[in-house]
Write a protein that holds these residues in place. Structure first.
Motif, PDB file in Angstrom:
ATOM      1  N   VAL A 356       0.835  -1.197   0.000  1.00 29.04           N
ATOM      2  CA  VAL A 356       0.000   0.000   0.000  1.00 29.04           C
ATOM      3  C   VAL A 356       0.876   1.255   0.000  1.00 29.04           C
ATOM      4  CG1 VAL A 356      -1.535   1.366   1.472  1.00 29.04           C
ATOM      5  CG2 VAL A 356      -2.073  -1.018   0.991  1.00 29.04           C
ATOM      6  N   LYS A 357       1.914   1.261   0.823  1.00 26.97           N
ATOM      7  CA  LYS A 357       2.794   2.429   0.879  1.00 26.97           C
ATOM      8  C   LYS A 357       3.499   2.650  -0.456  1.00 26.97           C
ATOM      9  CE  LYS A 357       3.786   2.305   5.855  1.00 26.97           C
ATOM     10  NZ  LYS A 357       4.845   2.114   6.886  1.00 26.97           N
ATOM     11  N   ARG A 358       3.999   1.579  -1.041  1.00 26.89           N
ATOM     12  CA  ARG A 358       4.671   1.700  -2.345  1.00 26.89           C
ATOM     13  C   ARG A 358       3.725   2.235  -3.413  1.00 26.89           C
ATOM     14  NH1 ARG A 358      10.221   1.788  -2.693  1.00 26.89           N
ATOM     15  NH2 ARG A 358      11.139   0.097  -1.479  1.00 26.89           N
ATOM     16  N   SER A 359       2.516   1.681  -3.456  1.00 26.71           N
ATOM     17  CA  SER A 359       1.561   2.092  -4.483  1.00 26.71           C
ATOM     18  C   SER A 359       1.126   3.542  -4.288  1.00 26.71           C
ATOM     19  CB  SER A 359       0.340   1.175  -4.464  1.00 26.71           C
ATOM     20  OG  SER A 359       0.691  -0.148  -4.809  1.00 26.71           O
ATOM     21  N   ALA A 360       0.911   3.950  -3.043  1.00 24.56           N
ATOM     22  CA  ALA A 360       0.466   5.315  -2.774  1.00 24.56           C
ATOM     23  C   ALA A 360       1.516   6.337  -3.201  1.00 24.56           C
ATOM     24  CB  ALA A 360       0.146   5.461  -1.282  1.00 24.56           C
ATOM     25  N   TRP A 361       2.748   6.107  -2.769  1.00 22.08           N
ATOM     26  CA  TRP A 361       3.799   7.076  -3.113  1.00 22.08           C
ATOM     27  C   TRP A 361       4.235   6.948  -4.568  1.00 22.08           C
ATOM     28  CZ3 TRP A 361       5.189  11.287  -0.551  1.00 22.08           C
ATOM     29  CH2 TRP A 361       4.775  11.393   0.775  1.00 22.08           C
ATOM     30  N   GLY A 362       4.169   5.739  -5.135  1.00 23.35           N
ATOM     31  CA  GLY A 362       4.470   5.597  -6.552  1.00 23.35           C
ATOM     32  C   GLY A 362       3.446   6.306  -7.423  1.00 23.35           C
ATOM     33  N   LEU A 363       2.167   6.243  -7.031  1.00 23.08           N
ATOM     34  CA  LEU A 363       1.115   6.967  -7.751  1.00 23.08           C
ATOM     35  C   LEU A 363       1.348   8.465  -7.668  1.00 23.08           C
ATOM     36  CD1 LEU A 363      -1.646   6.927  -9.230  1.00 23.08           C
ATOM     37  CD2 LEU A 363      -2.731   6.876  -6.970  1.00 23.08           C
ATOM     38  N   PHE A 364       1.697   8.946  -6.490  1.00 21.45           N
ATOM     39  CA  PHE A 364       2.016  10.367  -6.310  1.00 21.45           C
ATOM     40  C   PHE A 364       3.220  10.761  -7.161  1.00 21.45           C
ATOM     41  CE2 PHE A 364       4.322  13.609  -3.666  1.00 21.45           C
ATOM     42  CZ  PHE A 364       3.428  14.653  -3.862  1.00 21.45           C
ATOM     43  N   HIS A 365       4.191   9.880  -7.235  1.00 20.94           N
ATOM     44  CA  HIS A 365       5.394  10.134  -8.027  1.00 20.94           C
ATOM     45  C   HIS A 365       5.023  10.340  -9.501  1.00 20.94           C
ATOM     46  CE1 HIS A 365       9.329   9.343  -9.894  1.00 20.94           C
ATOM     47  NE2 HIS A 365       9.865   9.599  -8.719  1.00 20.94           N
ATOM     48  N   ILE A 366       4.229   9.430 -10.061  1.00 18.74           N
ATOM     49  CA  ILE A 366       3.851   9.541 -11.470  1.00 18.74           C
ATOM     50  C   ILE A 366       3.017  10.796 -11.708  1.00 18.74           C
ATOM     51  CG2 ILE A 366       2.470   8.475 -13.295  1.00 18.74           C
ATOM     52  CD1 ILE A 366       3.359   5.786 -12.348  1.00 18.74           C
ATOM     53  N   ASP A 367       2.090  11.087 -10.806  1.00 18.24           N
ATOM     54  CA  ASP A 367       1.229  12.260 -10.965  1.00 18.24           C
ATOM     55  C   ASP A 367       2.051  13.536 -11.054  1.00 18.24           C
ATOM     56  OD1 ASP A 367      -1.278  13.847 -10.764  1.00 18.24           O
ATOM     57  OD2 ASP A 367      -0.469  14.364  -8.789  1.00 18.24           O
ATOM     58  N   THR A 368       3.030  13.700 -10.159  1.00 17.46           N
ATOM     59  CA  THR A 368       3.824  14.926 -10.169  1.00 17.46           C
ATOM     60  C   THR A 368       4.774  14.973 -11.360  1.00 17.46           C
ATOM     61  OG1 THR A 368       5.429  13.877  -8.674  1.00 17.46           O
ATOM     62  CG2 THR A 368       3.690  15.209  -7.675  1.00 17.46           C
ATOM     63  N   VAL A 369       5.328  13.841 -11.763  1.00 24.17           N
ATOM     64  CA  VAL A 369       6.221  13.831 -12.919  1.00 24.17           C
ATOM     65  C   VAL A 369       5.459  14.245 -14.175  1.00 24.17           C
ATOM     66  CG1 VAL A 369       7.567  12.367 -14.463  1.00 24.17           C
ATOM     67  CG2 VAL A 369       7.867  12.161 -12.003  1.00 24.17           C
ATOM     68  N   VAL A 370       4.314  13.609 -14.412  1.00 25.86           N
ATOM     69  CA  VAL A 370       3.565  13.859 -15.650  1.00 25.86           C
ATOM     70  C   VAL A 370       3.060  15.292 -15.719  1.00 25.86           C
ATOM     71  CG1 VAL A 370       1.488  13.251 -16.939  1.00 25.86           C
ATOM     72  CG2 VAL A 370       2.909  11.454 -15.940  1.00 25.86           C
ATOM     73  N   HIS A 371       2.412  15.758 -14.654  1.00 24.09           N
ATOM     74  CA  HIS A 371       1.794  17.079 -14.731  1.00 24.09           C
ATOM     75  C   HIS A 371       2.817  18.205 -14.688  1.00 24.09           C
ATOM     76  CE1 HIS A 371      -1.805  14.641 -13.671  1.00 24.09           C
ATOM     77  NE2 HIS A 371      -2.367  15.481 -14.508  1.00 24.09           N
ATOM     78  N   ALA A 372       3.894  18.030 -13.952  1.00 24.58           N
ATOM     79  CA  ALA A 372       4.931  19.055 -13.972  1.00 24.58           C
ATOM     80  C   ALA A 372       5.637  19.084 -15.328  1.00 24.58           C
ATOM     81  CB  ALA A 372       5.947  18.812 -12.849  1.00 24.58           C
ATOM     82  N   GLU A 373       5.796  17.916 -15.972  1.00 21.03           N
ATOM     83  CA  GLU A 373       6.417  17.867 -17.296  1.00 21.03           C
ATOM     84  C   GLU A 373       5.668  18.741 -18.294  1.00 21.03           C
ATOM     85  OE1 GLU A 373       6.562  13.898 -18.737  1.00 21.03           O
ATOM     86  OE2 GLU A 373       8.058  13.221 -17.307  1.00 21.03           O
ATOM     87  N   PHE A 374       4.342  18.673 -18.268  1.00 22.03           N
ATOM     88  CA  PHE A 374       3.539  19.346 -19.285  1.00 22.03           C
ATOM     89  C   PHE A 374       2.835  20.582 -18.744  1.00 22.03           C
ATOM     90  CE2 PHE A 374       3.718  14.866 -20.768  1.00 22.03           C
ATOM     91  CZ  PHE A 374       4.486  15.113 -21.888  1.00 22.03           C
ATOM     92  N   LEU A 375       3.410  21.166 -17.682  1.00 19.67           N
ATOM     93  CA  LEU A 375       2.986  22.452 -17.155  1.00 19.67           C
ATOM     94  C   LEU A 375       1.513  22.451 -16.781  1.00 19.67           C
ATOM     95  CD1 LEU A 375       4.845  24.802 -19.690  1.00 19.67           C
ATOM     96  CD2 LEU A 375       5.752  23.555 -17.726  1.00 19.67           C
ATOM     97  N   ARG A 376       1.088  21.397 -16.108  1.00 17.51           N
ATOM     98  CA  ARG A 376      -0.274  21.280 -15.595  1.00 17.51           C
ATOM     99  C   ARG A 376      -0.226  21.126 -14.071  1.00 17.51           C
ATOM    100  NH1 ARG A 376      -4.431  20.302 -19.095  1.00 17.51           N
ATOM    101  NH2 ARG A 376      -3.932  19.714 -21.238  1.00 17.51           N
ATOM    102  N   PRO A 377      -1.295  21.534 -13.390  1.00 13.58           N
ATOM    103  CA  PRO A 377      -1.325  21.315 -11.936  1.00 13.58           C
ATOM    104  C   PRO A 377      -1.532  19.838 -11.610  1.00 13.58           C
ATOM    105  CG  PRO A 377      -3.410  22.247 -12.685  1.00 13.58           C
ATOM    106  CD  PRO A 377      -2.488  22.265 -13.876  1.00 13.58           C
TER     107      PRO A 377
END
Length: 693
Positions: A356-377
């Motif tokens: 659960v901890k891995r999945s939660a923080w891994g999901l957060f990791h992908i969310d911030t990488v993708v949206h910061a890459e393409f200048l989205r919140p």
């Protein structure tokens, strides 16, 4: 007659196979049956495996052959021993073509105006270099970024460097077709797992083990949204009802892993990158629709894997859809956002707690990488679980660069994950502060102060990286990518401007040359120079990655980072096509881009952008640039190029106005990101608005 007495020919033909009979599958399974001498028809065998040749036994001709299966030994077929006229003739033609090209390129090096190249080549030949080592040195010289004439390395040291690069990436295209016997390759896979009951695409456990090992070596560490040890343990148990491993998750993982494999088993149509892993993808899509319990960790993890797969295909608008469905599943499970009462930290079984901890923080990791890459919140504000505890034992474990023969090194995976999560929290604040729709109504001065404050946080994070992460320590590739990500955030921070800001009274003050109109004269940092420095830092890290591990198996994020750095270097009016950092990045980009449909489309756009800068004459006048580079970037060149066909993947941009269309001339950095996003993730239906420059 006596010499033929024991070999009677069969007069009547044997029974022909039924039309309804399916052709043999492409996998080699231990349970698969093969024709024997008692079959109604005998298949003529054109060549035998090496073991049967040595023991002078009759070979069944299909790996693994009957004899090797019976004696439990490796079954290896050497196609160079196939002496059928048509096969031998083609092989001879390929060899002649290879040696002809080698001779022509050798003469190019010897005729070069810089005589030091010819002398180095002569020294390498005298040092008893093999043909492949000579070929690699010639390729490096002809493709060298500007041909730096100041290099003073001795020929012996150069030979060692060539040999090291060959060990990492190989010596380039071979004149022989690559044929792999998966059983021979997989003797030393890091992770051995069964194929059954997880997939119906293949029954070959060696192939599945090969792909799973590739995934956990090259893809998994960057995001790490599942726990590797828990997943592997439950996959080995072969229980499809497991909470931590499902057929959908396994097939989604295998379709991603095919991206990192060079062998024919990873393709449906060997050699066509579009078909890499599509059979596993079709199986994953079917299972996803049939998944009985969709609120599960395995379903969440499989959906994230499909997001990665779709984002590299460059065809369908499914990237954002998969990512947002994964985030919604994370909300429903209580991993992020409002917590579900069913998942309470500290009250979960051991495997569930860590997963659960891995999945939660891994999901957060992908969310911030993708949206910061393409200048989205970013969409995730907080994670409801503490991070996984750092395990010193995990950091002391070795990371093995499978399947190369490079030495293993300490993984530092736990430290990496912790520092990466720290960077994710800064990226979340950058994206939500600067890229939200209401961020464009503040004053210019307020934006500058906000950027300066966020930049100070980035610099503070960078200063806390441990010494073992230093490039001179040759860390694993995901640590190199972590440093790259820092520089991409810096570029995004200082290259972004909204164009919707309101001037405050302070902005009307007299301007200095360092502060253009509309900007505060008190601006602490010079944005253009910082962005340029970050791009050059990415160039140095890319070169390190290429020297240590090659770029053929680099994570998808490397494609984004290299592309962003190249367009940053292209941006200023002072751009010089012979810039060493630019040419070094372009060389790496051409290598990594060829491995995916998305990369091919991006490289075509990049090539057109460089040509639009009109520096062909400058390029033609240089004796440092290779003929290949001149043909690639010279706008007046009419020479055919293998990159010409990569324009096919851009049809989506030209046919649908939602994607902004193809831009004539040199697009801005923002326009490049807009098209990158459209090609990889599609249009975002959940957060469709975005600030325009």
């Amino acid at each position: 007659m006596s010499e033929f007495g024991s070999q009677h020919r069969q007069i009547a033909p044997g029974p022909s196979p039924s039309k309804s009979e399916k052709p043999p599958s492409r996998e080699s399974s231990p349970d698969r049956t093969f024709p024997t001498s008692s079959d109604g028809s005998k298949k003529r065998v054109s060549m035998a495996c090496l073991a049967c040749k040595k023991s002078k036994r009759k070979c069944s001709g299909v790996p693994p052959c009957d004899n090797c299966r019976a004696f439990n030994r490796q079954c290896i077929f050497d196609e160079t021993l196939d002496q059928r006229r048509r096969v031998a003739a083609k092989r001879t033609a390929d060899e002649l073509s290879y040696h002809r090209d080698m001779l022509n390129d050798l003469l190019k090096v010897m005729r070069a105006e810089d005589q030091s190249y010819g002398l180095k080549l002569l020294e390498i030949i005298r040092n008893d270099a093999s043909a492949e080592e000579i070929r690699a040195f010639i390729d490096e010289i002809l493709g060298q970024d500007g041909g730096d004439s100041k290099v003073e390395e001795e020929a012996g040291c150069k030979l060692e460097e060539v040999r090291r690069v060959i060990d990492v990436e190989g010596a380039g295209p071979s004149f022989r077709p690559k044929v792999m016997d998966i059983h021979y390759l997989c003797d030393e896979v890091p992770y051995r797992v069964p194929a059954r009951p997880w997939t119906t695409v293949t029954e070959d456990a060696d192939l599945v083990s090969h792909l799973v090992s590739l995934y956990f070596t090259w893809d998994y560490p960057f995001h790490a949204f599942l726990d590797r040890d828990v997943f592997l343990e439950h996959m080995r148990r072969a229980n499809p009802e497991s909470e931590f491993c499902s057929p959908f998750l396994v097939n989604a993982l295998l379709t991603n892993a095919c991206h990192f494999s060079d062998y024919s088993e990873a393709y449906v149509d060997p050699g066509d990158v579009v078909t890499k892993g599509v059979d596993f993808l079709a199986e994953a899509e079917r299972l996803r629709e049939e998944e009985p319990v969709k609120l599960s960790l395995a379903y969440l993890q499989g959906t994230l894997l499909l997001y990665e797969r779709y984002s590299m295909s460059g065809k369908d608008d499914l990237g954002y859809r998969m990512l947002h469905q994964a985030i919604q599943t994370g909300h429903s499970l209580g991993l992020v956002g409002p917590r579900s009462p069913g998942l309470i930290p500290g009250q979960l079984p051991g495997d569930m707690e860590i997963s659960v901890k891995r999945s939660a923080w891994g999901l957060f990791h992908i969310d911030t990488v993708v949206h910061a890459e393409f200048l989205r919140p970013s969409l995730i504000d907080k994670v409801n679980f503490q991070r996984p505890d750092q395990h010193h034992q995990e950091d002391s474990n070795l990371w093995v660069p499978y399947p190369s023969h490079r030495p293993a090194r300490a993984s530092y995976l736990s430290q990496y994950f912790d520092h990466s999560c720290d960077l994710c929290e800064i990226a979340r604040d950058i994206s939500q502060t600067l890229f939200s729709l209401d961020a464009g109504v503040v004053s210019v001065e307020h934006q500058h102060r906000t950027k300066e404050r966020l930049f100070e946080r980035l610099r503070g994070w960078y200063a806390t990286l441990p010494d073992v992460f230093e490039p001179c320590r040759r860390p694993p590739p995901y640590i190199i990518l972590l440093r790259m990500r820092y520089h991409t955030l810096v570029i995004g921070l200082f290259s972004h401007s909204t164009g919707r800001t309101e001037r405050s009274p302070g902005s009307e003050a007299p301007q200095t040359p360092e502060s253009p109109p509309g900007c505060s004269p008190l601006l602490k940092y010079r944005a253009p120079s910082i962005a340029q420095s970050a791009a050059r830092a990415i160039s140095a890290l890319t070169l390190l990655h290429r020297r240590e591990y090659g770029v053929s198996r680099a994570h998808h994020f490397a494609l984004y980072a290299i592309n962003l750095a190249l367009f940053t270097l292209l941006d200023p009016e002072s751009f010089d096509i012979l810039d060493q950092d630019f040419l070094s990045l372009a060389s790496s980009f051409s290598s990594i881009a060829s491995r995916s449909p998305l990369g091919r489309s991006l490289f075509h756009m990049f090539r057109q952008t460089v040509r639009a800068r009109g520096q062909g004459q400058h390029l033609r006048g240089s004796n440092l640039a290779s003929d290949e580079l001149k043909a690639l970037f010279d706008e007046e060149s009419t020479s055919p190029s293998r990159w010409d066909e990569y324009a096919k993947g851009l049809g989506k941009l030209g046919t649908d106005e939602r994607y902004g269309g193809l831009i004539e001339g040199a697009p801005s950095l923002f326009e490049m990101l807009d098209r990158y996003e459209s090609l990889s993730l599609g249009k975002d239906d959940i957060a469709s608005g975005r600030i325009r420059r």
